[in-house]
Structures are given as C-alpha cells and as structure tokens.
Design a protein around this motif. Sequence first.
Motif, PDB file in Angstrom:
ATOM      1  N   ALA A   1     -12.461 -25.688  92.550  1.00 47.06           N
ATOM      2  CA  ALA A   1     -13.255 -24.511  93.088  1.00 47.06           C
ATOM      3  C   ALA A   1     -12.482 -23.472  93.619  1.00 47.06           C
ATOM      4  N   ALA A   2     -11.723 -24.119  94.557  1.00 46.19           N
ATOM      5  CA  ALA A   2     -10.888 -23.240  95.569  1.00 46.19           C
ATOM      6  C   ALA A   2     -10.003 -22.499  94.435  1.00 46.19           C
TER       7      ALA A   2
ATOM      8  N   ASN B   1     -16.635 -17.373  91.645  1.00 49.94           N
ATOM      9  CA  ASN B   1     -15.881 -16.370  91.751  1.00 49.94           C
ATOM     10  C   ASN B   1     -16.335 -14.970  91.036  1.00 49.94           C
TER      11      ASN B   1
ATOM     12  N   MET C   1     -11.876 -19.749  92.870  1.00 57.27           N
ATOM     13  CA  MET C   1     -12.316 -18.417  93.801  1.00 57.27           C
ATOM     14  C   MET C   1     -11.235 -17.652  94.115  1.00 57.27           C
ATOM     15  N   LEU C   2      -9.893 -18.301  94.007  1.00 58.97           N
ATOM     16  CA  LEU C   2      -8.663 -17.273  94.286  1.00 58.97           C
ATOM     17  C   LEU C   2      -8.542 -16.336  93.008  1.00 58.97           C
TER      18      LEU C   2
END
Lengths: 337, 301
Positions: free
Chosen positions: B233-234, B253, B237-238
Amino acid sequence: MTRFQSYLLNKVLWFLLAFCIALTLNFLLPRLIPGNPVDVIVGEMTSGGTLSGEVAQKVYAAYIAQFGLDQPIWMQFLFYLRSLARGDLGISFARSPARVQDLISQALPWTIALQLPAILTGWIVGNSLGVLTAYKKGWLDRGVFPIFMFISSMPYYCLAILLLYLLAVHLTIFPVAGGYSFAMTPALTWNFARSVVEHYILPFSSLVLIFIGGQSVGMRAMSIYELDADYVRYSRSLGVGDNRIIAYIFRNAMLPQITGLALAIGSMVSGALIAEIVFSYPGVGTLLFSAIRQNDYPVIQGVTLLIMIGVLTANFLVDVAYGFIDPRIRAKQVGER
Amino acid sequence: MTVMTQERARFKPGAAWLTGLKQSLAVTTLLNRRLLFSGSMLVLVIGFGVLGPIVLGRDNPMKTVGGLYDPPSEKIWLGTDNFGRDVFTQLMHGTRTSLVIGAIAGMEAILIGLLIGTMAGYIGGVVEEVLMALTNVVITIPSIVILILLSIAISTRSIFAMGLIIGLTSWPWTARAVRAQTSSLRTREHVDIARLSGAGTLSLVIWEILPYMLSYVVMAFVLQLNTGILQEAALSMLGLGPSNTISLGQMLNWALLWESVRTGAWWGFAPPALFLTLIAFSLLLLQASVDEILNPRLRKA
C-alpha cells in the motif's frame, strides 16, 4: 584496548560497512533500469512533442555527458563518490537547473518540524499512558487501551486520510492542503505564522495519535512484565505509594523505549512520507512523490540517501549508547562476532 | 531407522501442540472471542476478495461504468472512481491483489528466514558468522529505500514481482529469531538421538528442528503478511504500485491524485482505507491472541 574500545571499534567498522553497502545500492539499483535514465527523460520530452529529432539527439548527448553515463560503471561510481564527498547530489531532471541538495534542504525543515515534535510528544504521552494502563487497570485499561490498540494497528496514512476528510473537508475546521495558505509567500509576519500553525495542527495530530498508540501498547506490555518483578512486590509489601512504584517501573521498562525513540528520530524522514502526500505538506515526502511521478532519478536518489544516512546513524548511536549503559551487551557482542 | 520413525510418529510435536491449543481454548473464553472475531474477519475479507468477483460475476475491475466520482446508487453500490470504474468491483479485486502480494512476500520472507536461520543456527562457525553478518546489514539498511530503488528499477511491475521485492526486504527478523531457536534446539537430546541413529542434516532439520518452531513460524507469517500488505500500500501510494492491476494501495493512490478526499467523494478513499485498517487490525489481533494461547505466561496479564 579496553573492552569498551574494542566494542566501539567493532561498531564503527559495522557502521562503515553498512554505509558502503548502502551507498553502492543507492548508486547501483537505479542503474538497473533498462537502457538508462536519460532514455526515459529524453523519451518523455520527445513524446510530448516538445523536441525535434535533432535537438533530442543533442539533449541526449548533453545529458549523457553531464551524468557521465558514457564512462565505464566503476568510473561512474568514483564520480558519484567524489560529488557526494563535496555534498553535491546533482541536478534535478524535472526542475533543472535546480540542484538536488537545494530542493531537499527546502523540504527537510518542514518534515523535521512536523515529525520531531510529533515523535517526542507521542513518546512522552504514549509511555505515560502505557504505564498507567498497565498499573491502574480498571476503566482506563478496558476503555482507553483498546482504542489505542486499534489506532496503533491502523496504517498511519489511513488515519491521515480519514482525519483530513472529517475535520478539513466535512467539518471545514482546518485547511485542506499545504504547509501554509497558497495565497501567501513565506515571510516573517504574524499572518504567515498563523497560517503555518493552522496548516500544522491536522498533520501533526494524525502523526501524534499513531505514535501515542504505538508507544502505549509497547510500554504497557513492558510494564506488565515488570509488574511481576520482585522489586515491585517488595515495594508493595513495604507499602510504598503507587506513584513511587509507577516511577520505578517506568525507569526499568524504559530502555527498549529509548531505543525506539532514537530509531524513530533516525527514520524521521521516511516515517511519514505518505502523511505529507495526503496533506500536500511541502516536506520530503511530497518532494519524493513528485520526483517518482516525473522519473526524477537524482532527486529520488538524494532522498533515499538522506533516509539511509539518518537510519544508519541512529542505529550506530543507539549501539554505542547501549554499550555505554549496559556492560552486558558489549561483553556479549564482542564475544559473539 | 523404522523404530525411529515409529517413535517420531508417536511423539509428533504437532499433536501435542494441538491438544495444548484445545485445552487453552477451553480455558480462556475472552481469548476465544478475540480469536473468533479476528479469524472470522479475515475469512470474510479473504472470501470477499477471492470469491466475491466470481460469485457476483464481476471479473473486470477496469471496466468503465459511469463518470468521474458518480455517487453510490442502487446499481453501483459504492459509486465510481476517477475513471468511472465501479468502486465495489475494484475493492474486491484490490483486496485480492493486496492479499496475494502480502502472501507472496510473507512466504518468501519466511522461506529465506528459515533457510538462513536454520543454516546459521545448525551449522554454526564461519557459516553462522557470515550469514548473521548479512542479516545484520540487511536489518540496518531501511527497507523502504530498497523497496523504492528496486521498484524504480523494474519498469513494469507484476503482482508477483511486487511480492518478491517486498519479501526480499522483510526476512531478516525471522532469520534472527529462527537462528536463536535453532541453536538452542540443536543441543536437545532428541536431536542427538536422531543424529546418532544416522539421520542426515537435512532430514534432521526438517523433522527434529522445524516442527518445534512451527508455532513461531505461523505467527511470523501472520506478521509478515501484514507487513507485506502495508508495504504494498505504501509503495502504491508513492506511485510505485503493481502495473496494469488494482490493489487497495492503488485505489488510495488514485483517490489522492484525483482529489477524492478534498472534493468530498468519500466512496473513493473510504472503502480501501477502511479495508486496509480492518485487515491490519484483524491480523495483529489474530497474532496477539494466538501468541497468548501458545505462551501461557502472557495470559496472566
């Protein structure tokens, strides 16, 4: 050499080794990209129709020369090390001619100002809460603790998104984006300061809640363990007051928590990358986000380098401090390796 | 050798573990409830992601069914996203992708951790020193950095590649714990007996050492699964998520890029955010309650 000196030497060597590996990875991994980064940039420029074939060729050659990509890879690595030693992180692809170190040093203060107070506040409040819930039990433990347990297991960006929606969009208490009002330019005026504070509260609270949650859960577990210790029973049987016993427990359960604090400060830059993106806060996270979208490799590499230096240094300092505080550790580790 | 096999069958550690588990379950009702809650939550989430698309016949999460952020309606239960795609369908497929990536990463991390940990702990000597040095270096280098750099290096990221990359950075803690357990287990008498009766190193490790770490391995997998899902997920989202597919992180995102939060289109961001929270909370609760069942000492608290 005394034990402590050899322990220290050992740790310094480890730090240097890890640092070299980190530097090499930071240099090498982006070069795994098929072709090279310049292909991507020039490709994007030409596909946007901004450059004709001949000009693209020239731009290409200029970039290749500028990044030294026509050299063998070990020469490139030496170039990279030399410019790093001068504190030169190169030029941003997307925001040329801005230098990477300038972009980072503009963003870094925002990140630090957001993260450091949040980490410290969360640490102090969270640890006190953890000891209290462990010791007092009752409604505090049954009522408050599950909430923090839930918050601490929540991904921090999810909390950030939900807070942003509820408090800024739905209830319009706080501004929705940025580090200060978009209508202002940074200046040392009261209005600007007020705007900064208004924009600060929401991102700060979203981070601080997560820290309080995480710290209180960890501290509660440590304290419950300590509650069983003989010194607690003995103090109780002597009739020592609650506050005094809590203070004893606090000090004993503290050591791992101090490590946690140091590591949290060390990984400050990477700790809340996405929270900054959610709030469009002008810190390193937002810088990295836009760099990734624009394939701005020098900026990405600069940010990853910054993150690595922070984490490695914090690890190193924690190791040294531990060796200093706790003689058992340095004896053990020297023997172990 | 046959006698040994019979002996092994009689003292299967698995069986003892199971009876212990049953006894503990009977004793602690609160724990039972927590385990039941987190377990059934996870079954629901997994069922939703794996069976949902099949049962409801929604096999294409990329299909356009409406406009930009159409609000929820009777036909489109959770509205549409920025490209006019059905959020509910995306949620099902995204949940599946996230779970699959987490599972691949978790299994990889456990496998590498077991391999390195048992080798270091069982063989000892120089092998142990080298392997543990490697582990310590990987622990110190922040995983997010490696994840970012590797993801950039791979231009099209399949679900499998994402899982592999994430697993590659998360094994060291498992390796450390496994090494510690192995070096204490190898001095036990039953291992000596097996060694004296001529068992090879590999079969020794598999039959005499691994079964005693089974409970730890299961719990470590649950934690690694959680880490894997959150790392995915991280990264998404980047802007470094899996290509050509949808995951919970990628839904977030898109929701951020297209300002679903600030335009008040809650159906864009709330479902994936709540699902990620739910998955993380259930996995941690499951881990904590299984841990308490297997380590009675923790229960007194």
